[in-house]
Scaffold this active site. Structure first.
Site, PDB file in Angstrom:
ATOM      1  N   ALA A  81       4.327  -4.994  20.785  1.00 27.72           N
ATOM      2  CA  ALA A  81       3.082  -5.357  20.120  1.00 27.72           C
ATOM      3  C   ALA A  81       1.869  -4.752  20.828  1.00 27.72           C
ATOM      4  N   GLY A 115       0.832  -1.190   0.000  1.00 26.51           N
ATOM      5  CA  GLY A 115       0.000   0.000   0.000  1.00 26.51           C
ATOM      6  C   GLY A 115       0.872   1.247   0.000  1.00 26.51           C
ATOM      7  N   ALA A 121      23.288  -7.108  23.594  1.00 26.69           N
ATOM      8  CA  ALA A 121      22.688  -7.859  24.713  1.00 26.69           C
ATOM      9  C   ALA A 121      21.406  -7.159  25.143  1.00 26.69           C
ATOM     10  N   GLY A 122      20.541  -6.854  24.146  1.00 33.72           N
ATOM     11  CA  GLY A 122      19.230  -6.270  24.432  1.00 33.72           C
ATOM     12  C   GLY A 122      18.198  -7.388  24.531  1.00 33.72           C
ATOM     13  N   HIS A 155      -2.923 -17.877  48.486  1.00 33.06           N
ATOM     14  CA  HIS A 155      -1.704 -18.536  48.958  1.00 33.06           C
ATOM     15  C   HIS A 155      -1.739 -20.005  48.574  1.00 33.06           C
ATOM     16  N   ILE A 166      16.275  -8.938  22.222  1.00 32.97           N
ATOM     17  CA  ILE A 166      16.386 -10.052  21.261  1.00 32.97           C
ATOM     18  C   ILE A 166      17.626 -10.885  21.564  1.00 32.97           C
ATOM     19  N   ARG A 217      15.825  -2.063  16.183  1.00 36.27           N
ATOM     20  CA  ARG A 217      14.979  -2.070  14.989  1.00 36.27           C
ATOM     21  C   ARG A 217      14.720  -0.644  14.535  1.00 36.27           C
ATOM     22  N   VAL A 263      31.571  -3.776  18.436  1.00 38.65           N
ATOM     23  CA  VAL A 263      32.018  -4.589  17.290  1.00 38.65           C
ATOM     24  C   VAL A 263      32.499  -3.673  16.167  1.00 38.65           C
TER      25      VAL A 263
HETATM   26  P1  FAD Z   1       4.746  -5.117  12.285  1.00 41.38           P
HETATM   27  O1  FAD Z   1       4.409  -6.249  13.156  1.00 41.38           O
HETATM   28  O2  FAD Z   1       6.143  -4.955  11.821  1.00 41.38           O
HETATM   29  O3  FAD Z   1       3.756  -5.226  11.031  1.00 41.38           O
HETATM   30  C1  FAD Z   1       3.789  -4.333   9.971  1.00 41.38           C
HETATM   31  C2  FAD Z   1       3.314  -5.059   8.733  1.00 41.38           C
HETATM   32  O4  FAD Z   1       3.146  -4.101   7.686  1.00 41.38           O
HETATM   33  C3  FAD Z   1       4.305  -6.080   8.190  1.00 41.38           C
HETATM   34  O5  FAD Z   1       3.663  -7.278   7.867  1.00 41.38           O
HETATM   35  C4  FAD Z   1       4.874  -5.421   6.941  1.00 41.38           C
HETATM   36  O6  FAD Z   1       5.294  -6.373   5.979  1.00 41.38           O
HETATM   37  C5  FAD Z   1       3.669  -4.615   6.476  1.00 41.38           C
HETATM   38  N1  FAD Z   1       3.985  -3.463   5.627  1.00 41.38           N
HETATM   39  C6  FAD Z   1       4.962  -2.537   5.797  1.00 41.38           C
HETATM   40  N2  FAD Z   1       4.894  -1.601   4.828  1.00 41.38           N
HETATM   41  C7  FAD Z   1       3.843  -1.948   4.040  1.00 41.38           C
HETATM   42  C8  FAD Z   1       3.267  -1.367   2.880  1.00 41.38           C
HETATM   43  N3  FAD Z   1       3.737  -0.258   2.341  1.00 41.38           N
HETATM   44  N4  FAD Z   1       2.209  -1.995   2.323  1.00 41.38           N
HETATM   45  C9  FAD Z   1       1.698  -3.140   2.846  1.00 41.38           C
HETATM   46  N5  FAD Z   1       2.199  -3.709   3.950  1.00 41.38           N
HETATM   47  C10 FAD Z   1       3.263  -3.123   4.541  1.00 41.38           C
HETATM   48  N6  FAD Z   1       6.967  -7.315  21.113  1.00 41.38           N
HETATM   49  C11 FAD Z   1       6.277  -7.627  22.219  1.00 41.38           C
HETATM   50  O7  FAD Z   1       5.444  -6.839  22.660  1.00 41.38           O
HETATM   51  N7  FAD Z   1       6.481  -8.831  22.863  1.00 41.38           N
HETATM   52  C12 FAD Z   1       7.382  -9.722  22.420  1.00 41.38           C
HETATM   53  O8  FAD Z   1       7.536 -10.792  23.018  1.00 41.38           O
HETATM   54  C13 FAD Z   1       8.128  -9.415  21.259  1.00 41.38           C
HETATM   55  N8  FAD Z   1       9.048 -10.282  20.784  1.00 41.38           N
HETATM   56  C14 FAD Z   1       9.723  -9.986  19.631  1.00 41.38           C
HETATM   57  C15 FAD Z   1      10.657 -10.891  19.158  1.00 41.38           C
HETATM   58  C16 FAD Z   1      11.375 -10.619  17.999  1.00 41.38           C
HETATM   59  C17 FAD Z   1      12.390 -11.611  17.495  1.00 41.38           C
HETATM   60  C18 FAD Z   1      11.113  -9.411  17.285  1.00 41.38           C
HETATM   61  C19 FAD Z   1      11.837  -9.116  16.014  1.00 41.38           C
HETATM   62  C20 FAD Z   1      10.186  -8.500  17.751  1.00 41.38           C
HETATM   63  C21 FAD Z   1       9.486  -8.767  18.940  1.00 41.38           C
HETATM   64  N9  FAD Z   1       8.566  -7.869  19.470  1.00 41.38           N
HETATM   65  C22 FAD Z   1       7.885  -8.177  20.609  1.00 41.38           C
HETATM   66  C23 FAD Z   1       8.265  -6.593  18.804  1.00 41.38           C
HETATM   67  C24 FAD Z   1       6.951  -6.707  18.004  1.00 41.38           C
HETATM   68  O9  FAD Z   1       7.083  -7.741  17.060  1.00 41.38           O
HETATM   69  C25 FAD Z   1       6.652  -5.390  17.335  1.00 41.38           C
HETATM   70  O10 FAD Z   1       6.602  -4.364  18.297  1.00 41.38           O
HETATM   71  C26 FAD Z   1       5.306  -5.450  16.625  1.00 41.38           C
HETATM   72  O11 FAD Z   1       5.271  -6.479  15.674  1.00 41.38           O
HETATM   73  C27 FAD Z   1       5.009  -4.127  15.931  1.00 41.38           C
HETATM   74  O12 FAD Z   1       3.749  -4.194  15.362  1.00 41.38           O
HETATM   75  P2  FAD Z   1       3.354  -3.304  14.104  1.00 41.38           P
HETATM   76  O13 FAD Z   1       1.976  -3.737  13.735  1.00 41.38           O
HETATM   77  O14 FAD Z   1       3.620  -1.891  14.383  1.00 41.38           O
HETATM   78  O15 FAD Z   1       4.364  -3.724  12.936  1.00 41.38           O
HETATM   79  P1  NAD Z   2      17.480  -3.505  21.908  1.00 38.77           P
HETATM   80  O1  NAD Z   2      17.451  -2.047  21.757  1.00 38.77           O
HETATM   81  O2  NAD Z   2      16.692  -4.153  22.979  1.00 38.77           O
HETATM   82  O3  NAD Z   2      18.981  -3.994  22.116  1.00 38.77           O
HETATM   83  C1  NAD Z   2      19.997  -3.713  21.199  1.00 38.77           C
HETATM   84  C2  NAD Z   2      21.305  -3.700  21.957  1.00 38.77           C
HETATM   85  O4  NAD Z   2      22.359  -3.666  21.016  1.00 38.77           O
HETATM   86  C3  NAD Z   2      21.468  -2.471  22.840  1.00 38.77           C
HETATM   87  O5  NAD Z   2      21.763  -2.874  24.153  1.00 38.77           O
HETATM   88  C4  NAD Z   2      22.602  -1.699  22.191  1.00 38.77           C
HETATM   89  O6  NAD Z   2      23.408  -1.034  23.126  1.00 38.77           O
HETATM   90  C5  NAD Z   2      23.381  -2.815  21.512  1.00 38.77           C
HETATM   91  N1  NAD Z   2      24.189  -2.367  20.358  1.00 38.77           N
HETATM   92  C6  NAD Z   2      23.845  -1.504  19.381  1.00 38.77           C
HETATM   93  N2  NAD Z   2      24.855  -1.381  18.475  1.00 38.77           N
HETATM   94  C7  NAD Z   2      25.859  -2.202  18.903  1.00 38.77           C
HETATM   95  C8  NAD Z   2      27.156  -2.525  18.411  1.00 38.77           C
HETATM   96  N3  NAD Z   2      27.612  -1.980  17.283  1.00 38.77           N
HETATM   97  N4  NAD Z   2      27.914  -3.403  19.097  1.00 38.77           N
HETATM   98  C9  NAD Z   2      27.442  -3.980  20.240  1.00 38.77           C
HETATM   99  N5  NAD Z   2      26.210  -3.697  20.757  1.00 38.77           N
HETATM  100  C10 NAD Z   2      25.429  -2.829  20.096  1.00 38.77           C
HETATM  101  O7  NAD Z   2      17.082  -4.085  20.457  1.00 38.77           O
HETATM  102  P2  NAD Z   2      16.793  -5.554  19.988  1.00 38.77           P
HETATM  103  O8  NAD Z   2      17.195  -6.538  21.014  1.00 38.77           O
HETATM  104  O9  NAD Z   2      17.346  -5.648  18.627  1.00 38.77           O
HETATM  105  O10 NAD Z   2      15.226  -5.545  19.896  1.00 38.77           O
HETATM  106  C11 NAD Z   2      14.562  -4.599  19.044  1.00 38.77           C
HETATM  107  C12 NAD Z   2      13.227  -4.240  19.598  1.00 38.77           C
HETATM  108  O11 NAD Z   2      12.316  -5.305  19.413  1.00 38.77           O
HETATM  109  C13 NAD Z   2      13.253  -3.961  21.077  1.00 38.77           C
HETATM  110  O12 NAD Z   2      13.492  -2.606  21.311  1.00 38.77           O
HETATM  111  C14 NAD Z   2      11.897  -4.343  21.543  1.00 38.77           C
HETATM  112  O13 NAD Z   2      11.086  -3.211  21.507  1.00 38.77           O
HETATM  113  C15 NAD Z   2      11.416  -5.344  20.500  1.00 38.77           C
HETATM  114  N6  NAD Z   2      11.417  -6.690  21.108  1.00 38.77           N
HETATM  115  C16 NAD Z   2      10.649  -6.902  22.199  1.00 38.77           C
HETATM  116  C17 NAD Z   2      10.654  -8.134  22.808  1.00 38.77           C
HETATM  117  C18 NAD Z   2       9.816  -8.344  24.016  1.00 38.77           C
HETATM  118  O14 NAD Z   2       8.944  -7.533  24.272  1.00 38.77           O
HETATM  119  N7  NAD Z   2      10.032  -9.400  24.786  1.00 38.77           N
HETATM  120  C19 NAD Z   2      11.440  -9.154  22.315  1.00 38.77           C
HETATM  121  C20 NAD Z   2      12.217  -8.896  21.202  1.00 38.77           C
HETATM  122  C21 NAD Z   2      12.181  -7.657  20.599  1.00 38.77           C
END
Ligand code: FAD
Ligand code: NAD
Length: 477
Positions: free
Chosen positions: A326, A121, A188-189, A450, A191, A278, A244
């Site tokens: 999310a 879109g 060490a964030g 409890h 992910i 991200r 790194v």
């Molecule tokens: P997204 O989920 O990224 O969805 C956006 C969608 O839009 C995608 O499908 C994309 O392809 C589509 N899109 C983009 N541009 C266009 C376009 N122009 N036209 C049509 N479609 C398009 N968050 C949590 O809260 N709990 C967790 O446990 C958690 N774990 C995570 C683990 C990992 C490994 C990762 C990578 C992320 C995690 N997150 C977690 C973060 C979470 O996934 C995101 O915050 C969430 O998905 C964001 O939702 P969103 O709808 O904004 O975007």
């Molecule tokens: P993050 O921001 O949690 O961690 C990234 C880490 O990488 C930071 O600590 C940063 O200091 C470090 N970093 C950045 N550049 C570097 C470099 N050059 N060398 C060494 N370290 C470096 O990001 P993420 O772990 O990639 O996750 C992305 C986002 O996805 C999160 O912010 C979170 O919002 C979402 N997420 C959420 C969950 C959850 O809710 N459980 C799980 C996964 C992802």
């Protein structure tokens, strides 16, 4: 021209929830998404369902169960015998969960009457939306309102370009069918810790290289320190202040050069995950002539109510400011839908909880002690260790604590920070208390069942006033 009340671009947890809520409110709604699944088929659910929250939690669950049986069963008098794992079956199980859930959204769209438009879109002036299907066919649709929910993508760094199955981002690390003997992770964030835990439990020697000197800088310091000790004790090699500088793949080995105070160091790994944050995914989302304003860093500019600079155009989720979570995006989706339908609705950003799904889990809501100090907001703190919880002892899961912070004058709860088993579930109690502007006294006067882990929240609230019942406080007399 076909006209919708609302077109949502993006079907992640922000966009698909917005679309469903719009449809519930009687608005004629379409949702466009360009994502393709593993078999090249259009899929709903965005990052969260396909390559984020759900698949990572499925693997965390499977690997935790394996480790629990391997290391924890004996504590409960269970003899597990010879144990092994089948990583390919684990990955297939994870894929099944993803498929069931993404299919579930399709069903919800159908039952709510949301039109699913498969393709990309693009916002045009009007507002209108150009939808380009996966076959290249394009159509232009008009809408009274457009909700942009295009989400985010992994950040990359020059020092570590992705390379095949050797240097991958979080998506690549969800599909390995063999355990890499030596796994490096940059960052060490959230992910890094979650995926590092998965592969460590399955047998990898995991090293995390973190640029910052402080571990989990976004968490409360006391919780961050406790977490670092527990994770190191589990075997995660976490190196702080490690920036790194260079990576190279040679003979299937990944060489990583990183800089610490002592100078440049080199490590070799079998695989490397880049998990350094991200970035908003807004590439091509709006035609230049639409005039959509982006912030620095590429986030779509929005006000407190998710309105962009264009009338009738809203933006939600990872593509806008605020935590990339999310549930934050979903809440924004509901609020925008309700505002479009003329209702009063708002997001309370102060009660958005964060969770890290390691073992022990880490979860928090509200302000850290450090943030309150910096803001000059005097607070009282109550801490209760799970080692003093009967239920945690029965579960043999005694690592961690609950820490509750309340305002020194009003006693309103300002933050709750938990490290421990099931912290992800426990934090909901704290979110509710804060949503209702509760005080530590309100929680102290509440009766908790409890024996439960949630008694830890009760005891932390009592500890604010030095009257927790299962830990020793200094005698007052
Ligand atoms: P997204 O989920 O990224 O969805 C956006 C969608 O839009 C995608 O499908 C994309 O392809 C589509 N899109 C983009 N541009 C266009 C376009 N122009 N036209 C049509 N479609 C398009 N968050 C949590 O809260 N709990 C967790 O446990 C958690 N774990 C995570 C683990 C990992 C490994 C990762 C990578 C992320 C995690 N997150 C977690 C973060 C979470 O996934 C995101 O915050 C969430 O998905 C964001 O939702 P969103 O709808 O904004 O975007
Ligand atoms: P993050 O921001 O949690 O961690 C990234 C880490 O990488 C930071 O600590 C940063 O200091 C470090 N970093 C950045 N550049 C570097 C470099 N050059 N060398 C060494 N370290 C470096 O990001 P993420 O772990 O990639 O996750 C992305 C986002 O996805 C999160 O912010 C979170 O919002 C979402 N997420 C959420 C969950 C959850 O809710 N459980 C799980 C996964 C992802």
């Amino acid at each position: 021209m076909d006209k919708y009340d609302v077109i949502v671009i993006g079907a992640g947890p922000a966009g698909y929830i917005a679309a469903i809520r719009c449809a519930q409110l009687g608005l004629r709604t379409a949702c466009v998404d360009n994502r393709l699944g593993k078999q090249g088929e259009p899929v709903l659910g965005g990052t969260c369902l396909n390559v984020g929250c759900i698949p990572s939690k499925a693997l965390l669950e499977s690997s935790a169960l394996y480790e629990k049986v391997r290391d924890g069963a004996a504590l409960h008098g269970i003899v597990a015998g010879e144990l092994s794992h089948d990583v390919a079956a684990m990955i297939a199980g994870k894929d099944r969960v993803v498929q069931e859930l993404t299919g579930g959204i399709e069903t919800l769209f159908r039952s709510n009457g949301v039109d699913w438009l498969r393709g990309s879109g693009q916002l045009l002036p009007g507002p209108q939306v150009r939808v380009t299907g996966h076959d290249g066919a394009a159509q232009t649709l008009a809408a009274a309102n457009v909700i942009l929910a295009s989400g985010s993508a992994p950040m990359d760094i020059e020092a570590a370009p992705l390379q095949g199955d050797r240097i991958v981002d979080s998506t690549g690390a969800l599909d390995w069918t063999e355990v890499p003997p030596r796994l490096g992770i940059i960052g060490a964030g959230v992910i890094g810790l979650e995926l590092g835990s998965v592969w460590r439990r399955l047998g990898s020697a995991v090293t995390l290289l973190e640029a910052q000197d402080v571990f989990l800088s976004m968490a409360d310091r006391q919780i961050g320190r406790a977490a670092l000790a527990v994770f190191r004790n589990q075997g995660l090699d976490i190196r702080l202040g490690a920036l790194v500088k260079h990576t190279a793949v040679d003979n299937d080995m990944v060489r990583v050069e990183y800089e610490v105070e002592e100078g440049v160091q080199t490590l070799e790994f079998d695989r490397l995950i880049v998990a350094v944050g991200r970035r908003p995914y807004t590439h091509g989302l709006a035609a230049a002539e639409a005039g959509l304003l982006l912030d620095e860093g590429g986030f779509i500019h929005v006000d407190d109510d998710c309105c962009t600079n264009l009338p009738g155009v809203y933006a939600i989720g990872d593509a806008v400011r605020g935590p990339m979570l999310a549930h934050k995006g979903s809440k924004e989706g509901v609020v925008v839908a309700e505002r479009i339908a003329g209702q009063q609705s708002e997001v309370n950003y102060d009660t958005i909880a964060s969770v890290i799904y390691t073992q022990p889990e880490i979860a928090w809501v509200g302000k850290t002690e450090e943030a309150l100090k910096t803001a000059g907001n005097p607070c009282r703190s109550g801490v209760f260790p799970f080692a003093a919880s009967g239920r945690a002892r029965a579960m043999q899961e005694t690592d961690g604590m609950v820490k509750l912070l309340s305002d020194e004058d009003t006693d309103e709860v300002l933050g709750v920070h938990i490290i421990g088993t099931a912290a992800s579930e426990l934090i909901a109690t704290a979110v509710m208390a804060m949503e209702f502007a509760g005080s530590s006294e309100d929680i102290a006067r509440t009766v908790f069942a409890h024996p439960t882990l949630s008694e830890g929240i009760h005891e932390a609230a009592l500890a604010v006033d030095e009257r927790a019942l299962h830990i020793s406080h200094k005698r007052r007399r």
